[in-house]
Design an enzyme around this catalytic site. Structure first.
Site, PDB file in Angstrom:
ATOM      1  N   ASP A 238       7.501 -12.948  14.810  1.00  0.00           N
ATOM      2  CA  ASP A 238       6.252 -13.470  15.345  1.00  0.00           C
ATOM      3  C   ASP A 238       6.355 -14.996  15.299  1.00  0.00           C
ATOM      4  O   ASP A 238       7.115 -15.526  14.492  1.00  0.00           O
ATOM      5  CB  ASP A 238       5.095 -12.966  14.466  1.00  0.00           C
ATOM      6  CG  ASP A 238       3.776 -13.600  14.843  1.00  0.00           C
ATOM      7  OD1 ASP A 238       3.435 -13.562  16.018  1.00  0.00           O
ATOM      8  OD2 ASP A 238       3.105 -14.144  13.941  1.00  0.00           O
TER       9      ASP A 238
ATOM     10  N   ASP B  39       2.939 -12.110  10.005  1.00  0.00           N
ATOM     11  CA  ASP B  39       2.053 -12.546   8.912  1.00  0.00           C
ATOM     12  C   ASP B  39       0.593 -12.217   9.139  1.00  0.00           C
ATOM     13  O   ASP B  39      -0.213 -12.362   8.234  1.00  0.00           O
ATOM     14  CB  ASP B  39       2.194 -14.064   8.705  1.00  0.00           C
ATOM     15  CG  ASP B  39       1.465 -14.853   9.785  1.00  0.00           C
ATOM     16  OD1 ASP B  39       1.559 -14.449  10.963  1.00  0.00           O
ATOM     17  OD2 ASP B  39       0.800 -15.842   9.443  1.00  0.00           O
TER      18      ASP B  39
ATOM     19  N   CYS C 161      19.587  13.167 -19.815  1.00  0.00           N
ATOM     20  CA  CYS C 161      20.555  13.126 -18.714  1.00  0.00           C
ATOM     21  C   CYS C 161      19.871  13.379 -17.383  1.00  0.00           C
ATOM     22  O   CYS C 161      18.676  13.659 -17.326  1.00  0.00           O
ATOM     23  CB  CYS C 161      21.666  14.156 -18.925  1.00  0.00           C
ATOM     24  SG  CYS C 161      21.069  15.840 -18.711  1.00  0.00           S
TER      25      CYS C 161
ATOM     26  N   CYS D 230     -13.296  16.316  14.615  1.00  0.00           N
ATOM     27  CA  CYS D 230     -12.276  15.897  13.627  1.00  0.00           C
ATOM     28  C   CYS D 230     -11.754  17.111  12.861  1.00  0.00           C
ATOM     29  O   CYS D 230     -10.550  17.251  12.625  1.00  0.00           O
ATOM     30  CB  CYS D 230     -12.855  14.889  12.638  1.00  0.00           C
ATOM     31  SG  CYS D 230     -13.443  13.363  13.376  1.00  0.00           S
TER      32      CYS D 230
ATOM     33  N   ASP E  26      -0.224  -8.390  13.688  1.00  0.00           N
ATOM     34  CA  ASP E  26       1.172  -7.936  13.593  1.00  0.00           C
ATOM     35  C   ASP E  26       1.290  -6.565  12.917  1.00  0.00           C
ATOM     36  O   ASP E  26       2.378  -6.001  12.859  1.00  0.00           O
ATOM     37  CB  ASP E  26       2.014  -8.935  12.781  1.00  0.00           C
ATOM     38  CG  ASP E  26       2.087 -10.304  13.431  1.00  0.00           C
ATOM     39  OD1 ASP E  26       2.210 -10.345  14.668  1.00  0.00           O
ATOM     40  OD2 ASP E  26       2.015 -11.312  12.714  1.00  0.00           O
TER      41      ASP E  26
ATOM     42  N   CYS F 292      17.985  16.563 -16.977  1.00  0.00           N
ATOM     43  CA  CYS F 292      16.641  16.540 -17.591  1.00  0.00           C
ATOM     44  C   CYS F 292      15.627  16.064 -16.567  1.00  0.00           C
ATOM     45  O   CYS F 292      14.519  16.596 -16.458  1.00  0.00           O
ATOM     46  CB  CYS F 292      16.592  15.586 -18.788  1.00  0.00           C
ATOM     47  SG  CYS F 292      17.777  15.941 -20.072  1.00  0.00           S
TER      48      CYS F 292
END
Length: 803
Positions: free
Chosen positions: A496, A692, A84, A20, A696, A87
């Site tokens: 889906d 959902d 503004c 890793c 998915d 800023c």
């Protein structure tokens, strides 16, 4: 972040082996601006030496893209004293320059700094000190009190601004009257000086203080323009009043411009007042959401007595009593009683929902006529309402892609205007004849007055604020400004089936056994208890009351089913593909029943041992009442609709036909959904994925715009850029129209802001003077400048009333 050479330590997550570490090290080697890098596996950190401010955020992004994590903290702080858009750029630049800051973004409209930083290298106090050093401040109190404190600060600031504005207008009226109509009266100049001095030196002092702070840090903003223009007009007028002979000896009249100095400040204060009021209106959605939670609740004690406690003192597991008409304080599950609950403030759905035992209730919703008790499951920052508020705040604070270009322009805007003003003055001296110095000075002052970076700075964020707020009020949660902007471009939507087009509440409506066997039913129910598939729950529910069986081995095969072993016998539960791959024999009577159910749009589940199919089950999931109408509305917008499902082809075809979808794919694995979306993207489509479930999440992450159903899994909602709280597909065309309206408002705002400056600055410089003798009065320029910001905010507010 860093300037010059600097050593940064990135705390790593998920880097658990030398392999890793090598992957991360290789990823870091590809980043420009990193001079040297070393991954310290034992210390769980990457040691990098950078010479470029962008390298740290690029390094963090690269590590995350490789599938590892970097421990960072992301927080939003209210910024005080910004006046503004320039800023906002100054605060953002300062925050980015701090060692250990990964990303920093300032939203001028919400006056918030969103900053991601490395907790081992910096903290909120260090960031606050850096911001204070350039004349601004951050509010870094505890979040629970932060909003109330901020409201109090804004309220006080607004009251002070109102008093200053009224006083400036009252004092400026006599100055204008004398300057324009009664300039011949005795001591006219002295009276004008007397009335204008408090306006310039007291009511307008903040402009000069802030301009000086900017100068000390070699930067400039709107305060610089106002201070220079009014200061020059005021000092020049005093000089002309005290030494009129200087001009008389040169054959010129000594004019005073006290009215220009005082009226410009009065107009700008008035513009700021109107702008603050309008900006307050853009954030009404978040204020409404914050007002939904009650301050106290009734907790049932151990002895069944009732006790009123503060919302902060409610804990998970507490039993809470809800009386008729009361707001629900935290998320929980009903344990006794029942009532209808109005959830419209969260879902946008007008009809109350019946809440009986075991039903979930949510903070901020209103109980109707009944009374019930519920057990607190999520409190404080964990409630759905708290998540919605945070998501709306984050989205309102995020920047749309077009804002990045605007920020670049805003960063150089003030210096460019200063150069134009100086050039104007020089050209008037050279080409303006006898009166060139006076007219040149006034033209330069007018250029400084009319130039307005605020309109540019407010154009995008105010529209985003109103758009995101509007969505939240209608049950559409938008995660960031980019997805709100991109939704307008959607030309393909992938749906889906289960839980998106259908209710997501599957039921077993038929079962055919080859030979009825109670032990086999127990094995099937036990297998499905361990399965994570959405349909497994329906089977478990059907076999309620059967004892659980422990397995010697259990394997879940994504998109096919599950395999388990008990007493040396293998059992299979899943689709036909699972049985075919394992060469399991299917009896003709079971196959005929399965075909019949498939043609009726039922989902077919097979149960078998290693030799033969033992049973076939039919599962049905009702189509949502609104799905057919919603899909038609999406198609009316000119969008192509696809349906993807892991279900069999017959069931998929039947559902697709019922809801009016012609393009569908059946027996699709989760990875196939993502691959299908990639294929559509390769064809140049802008794809939205609507889902959902956990299965998915890959497809949602792949799509250009991802939309989750609010009643689905938390993982889907975490990945998605938009969430439909009520899970009603009709909200999707609403979200697309919201995106279209918001993008149109942004374009109108930017057009007005650019055109205003492109026309206003040359007019102020006197471009028409050689043609028709027209010179713009600094007072009119001040009024125009004030109106430009107000008009941009007002145009954004129009989104609130658009359907």
């Amino acid at each position: 972040m860093a300037t010059n050479k600097e050593t940064i330590f990135l705390p790593l997550e998920g880097v658990e082996s030398e392999h890793c570490a090598l992957i991360v090290d290789k990823g870091l080697s590809a980043i420009k601006g990193i001079e040297s890098h070393k991954v310290e596996l034992n210390n769980n950190r990457a040691n990098i030496v950078v010479n470029d401010t962008l390298a740290v955020s690029e390094a963090v992004k690269a590590i995350k893209d490789l599938g590892y994590g970097v421990t960072t903290i992301k927080k939003s702080f209210p910024v005080l004293h910004m006046t503004c858009a320039s800023c906002a750029i100054s605060v953002e630049s300062m925050a980015k320059s701090i060692s250990g800051v990964v990303t920093a973004s300032v939203n001028f409209a919400t006056a918030t700094l969103t900053v991601e930083f490395l907790p081992n290298m910096t903290d909120a106090v260090a960031i606050q000190k850096a911001v204070q050093s350039i004349g601004y401040d951050l509010l870094i109190e505890d979040e629970s009190t932060q909003q109330e404190t901020l409201e109090a600060i804004h309220e006080k600031k607004f009251r002070t601004l109102k008093i200053k504005t009224i006083a400036a207008i009252a004092l400026s009226v006599p100055v204008v009257a004398i300057g324009m109509f009664f300039s011949g009266i005795p001591y006219a100049e002295q009276i004008m000086w007397l009335f204008s001095s408090p306006v310039v030196l007291w009511l307008g002092k903040d402009f000069y203080i802030n301009a000086w702070k900017q100068l000390q840090h070699r930067s400039a903003n709107m305060d610089t323009l106002v201070a220079l223009s009014t200061g020059i007009a005021y000092v020049f007028s005093i000089f002309n009043m005290v030494f009129p002979d200087f001009w008389h000896q040169r054959g010129l009249h000594a004019h005073v411009y006290f009215e220009a100095a005082s009226v410009v400040i009065a107009f700008i204060l008035l513009g700021k007042l109107l702008e603050e009021k309008a900006k307050g209106n853009t954030s009404t959605a978040i204020k409404k959401l914050m007002g939904l939670q009650p301050k106290t609740v009734t907790v049932i004690q151990g002895d069944n007595s009732e006790k009123q406690v503060a919302i902060e003192d409610v804990h998970e597991g507490d039993t809470i009593l809800v009386k008729p008409g009361e707001r629900i304080a935290v998320d929980g599950i009903v344990i006794s009683g029942s009532s209808y609950v109005d959830e419209s403030m969260l879902s946008g759905e007008p009809l109350p929902v019946l809440k009986a035992e075991a039903e979930k209730v949510f903070a901020g919703t209103i109980n109707q006529k009944g009374s019930f008790q519920f057990k607190a499951i999520k409190v404080g920052k964990e409630t759905m309402l708290a998540h919605i508020i945070k998501m709306v705040q984050d989205a309102q604070g995020s920047k749309a892609p077009v804002q990045k270009l605007v920020d670049k322009i805003a960063a150089i805007f003030v210096p460019v205007v200063l150069v134009i003003a100086l050039l104007t003055f020089i050209l008037w001296i050279v080409l303006g004849g006898n009166n060139g110095i006076v007219q040149g000075l006034m033209a330069a002052v007018t250029v400084l007055v009319i130039a307005c970076p605020c309109a540019l700075g407010l154009a995008t964020p105010t529209a985003i604020m109103v758009g995101v707020g509007n969505g939240a009020e209608n049950g559409i949660l938008i995660k960031d400004a980019e997805s709100l902007e991109l939704a307008k471009k959607i030309d393909t939507i992938v749906l889906d089936k289960t839980g998106t087009i259908t209710e997501g509440k599957p039921e077993v409506i038929g079962i055919k056994w080859l030979k009825q066997d109670d032990t086999a039913a127990q094995i099937l129910a036990s297998m499905e208890r361990q399965s994570e598939h959405p349909l497994a729950e329906a089977i478990v529910k059907h076999f309620t009351g059967l004892d659980n069986i422990s397995f010697e081995s259990f394997e879940s095969i994504t998109g096919k089913g599950v395999i388990a072993s008990t007493k040396g016998i293998k059992y299979f539960a899943g689709n036909k593909k699972l049985l075919s791959e394992n060469r399991i024999v299917i009896d003709g009577s079971l196959q005929i029943q399965a075909d019949t159910w498939s043609q009726e749009a039922k989902t077919v589940i097979w149960f078998a041992n290693s030799n033969a199919a033992l049973a076939v089950l039919a599962i049905s999931d009702k189509i949502k009442q609104t799905s057919i109408e919603a899909i038609q509305q999406i198609k009316d917008l000119g969008i192509t609709v696809f349906m993807l499902t892991g279900d069999n082809a017959e069931a998929a075809r039947s559902i697709a036909h019922q809801v009016g979808i012609t393009d569908f794919k059946a027996e699709v694995l989760p990875q196939d959904k993502a691959d299908f979306i990639k294929e559509l993207q390769r064809r140049g489509r802008t794809v939205a994925m609507v889902g959902d479930g956990i299965n998915d999440s890959t497809a949602l992450a792949t799509a250009d715009v991802s939309i989750a159903m609010g009643k689905g899994s938390d993982i889907a909602m975490d990945v998605a850029k938009m969430t439909i709280i009520s899970s009603d597909l009709k909200k999707i065309p609403q979200a697309i129209r919201l995106s279209q309206n918001t993008v149109a408002a942004i374009r109108q705002n930017l057009f007005w802001a650019f055109i205003y400056n492109l026309i206003g600055i040359p007019l102020a410089a006197g471009i028409l003077y050689p043609i028709n003798g027209f010179l713009l009065n600094p007072m009119i320029a001040g009024g125009a400048m004030a109106l430009s910001s107000v008009s941009v905010v007002s145009n954004s507010l129009r989104l609130k009333w658009k359907k």
